[in-house]
Design a protein around this motif. Structure first.
Motif, PDB file in Angstrom:
ATOM      1  N   UNK A 110       7.765 -37.973  55.722  1.00 17.02           N
ATOM      2  CA  UNK A 110       9.200 -37.701  55.692  1.00 17.02           C
ATOM      3  C   UNK A 110       9.392 -36.261  55.227  1.00 17.02           C
ATOM      4  N   UNK A 111      10.173 -35.496  55.970  1.00 18.01           N
ATOM      5  CA  UNK A 111      10.398 -34.089  55.659  1.00 18.01           C
ATOM      6  C   UNK A 111      11.735 -33.952  54.945  1.00 18.01           C
ATOM      7  N   UNK A 112      11.667 -33.526  53.695  1.00 18.66           N
ATOM      8  CA  UNK A 112      12.861 -33.400  52.855  1.00 18.66           C
ATOM      9  C   UNK A 112      13.181 -31.912  52.685  1.00 18.66           C
ATOM     10  N   UNK A 113      14.315 -31.488  53.219  1.00 13.41           N
ATOM     11  CA  UNK A 113      14.684 -30.084  53.205  1.00 13.41           C
ATOM     12  C   UNK A 113      15.777 -29.797  52.168  1.00 13.41           C
ATOM     13  N   UNK A 114      15.859 -28.533  51.791  1.00 16.65           N
ATOM     14  CA  UNK A 114      16.996 -28.063  50.997  1.00 16.65           C
ATOM     15  C   UNK A 114      18.172 -27.914  51.954  1.00 16.65           C
TER      16      UNK A 114
END
Length: 267
Positions: A89-93
């Motif tokens: 899972x890619x968690x971005x700002x």
């Protein structure tokens, strides 16, 4: 499991709140120019990717295991993890750190699994990349195999004694099962990623409604589909909406048509 640190910082509280929504998934947690992984994810990534495992003082009595990769090289590290059967899972700002009041807001913007890969250079050109949904309950297990890269959807019911050979034909890198179902016929987790979803998502009436309501159920071929890389030996084939073998139908539809449990299980 890593013991929880008694005094969490706001950053680690945010991390753990997001991580709790993505169990059994490696969380790429964006921090500036790096995707950081903490705790069990850090240990796993360090082992699988050959990263250096460090630690972060969390303001409490213990230090948190930490491993990170540069954002600019993130795609390659992501490809390697997916090839090894992991979910990421890619968690971005999601706001400018310079404008943030307090902790920067972060959200998961994408989850990638072995069965949902779309990048052509990550796929083998001469074979399909099927995401396979399987409901083994009942006398005749139901299969729904979806190749997101070509839009090919195959539906099949098989006698229980033929289930092992049916699974082998699709060579799916990911199999979706109703929660709580155990199936000894599945390959080991090293060869196949097993994803569990709520049992109601496999309700046959819901699937039937999805199929009947789908604009692709009329049998029209997709202009976006590029065709299967190759058909597994012995699997059903034929024109859209036709049946070439008892209990098996095949459709061609753009990307994810949402017409089968495997489609619903990825959303």
């Amino acid at each position: 499991m890593t013991p929880r640190v008694e005094a969490d910082t706001p950053l680690m509280q945010q991390y753990r709140e997001i991580k709790a929504r993505y169990p059994q998934t490696i969380l790429f947690f964006r921090m500036g120019d790096f995707y950081e992984m903490f705790e069990d994810d850090a240990r796993l990534a360090a082992r699988e990717l050959g990263l250096t495992l460090t630690s972060r003082n969390n303001g409490g009595a213990a230090e948190v295991p930490l491993a990170g990769v540069p954002v600019k090289a993130g795609t390659e590290y992501l490809r390697r993890l997916i090839a090894k059967g992991h979910r990421v899972a890619i968690c971005e700002q999601v706001e400018d750190p310079k404008l943030a009041k307090g902790l920067v807001r972060r959200e998961v913007v994408e989850t990638i699994t072995p069965g949902t890969v779309l990048a052509e250079d990550w796929l083998e050109r001469k074979r399909n990349n099927f995401l396979l949904a399987l409901d083994p309950r009942g006398a005749a297990p139901g299969l729904a195999a979806l190749d997101l890269s070509t839009g090919e959807l195959a539906l099949e019911t098989v006698p229980l004694e033929d289930l092992a050979s049916a699974l082998a034909r699709y060579e799916a890198p990911e199999v979706v099962l109703p929660a709580g179902c155990e199936l000894a016929l599945l390959p080991g987790r090293g060869a196949c990623t097993v994803t569990e979803r709520e049992a109601w998502e496999f309700d046959p009436e819901l699937a039937r409604e999805d199929l009947v309501g789908s604009p692709h159920s009329t049998g029209s071929a997709s202009s976006r589909g590029t065709g299967p890389r190759s058909a597994p030996p012995g699997r059903c084939s034929g024109t859209p909406g036709s049946s070439s073998r008892a209990g098996c139908r095949i459709w061609r539809a753009p990307a994810c048509c949402g017409a089968a449990p495997c489609c619903r299980s990825t959303t």
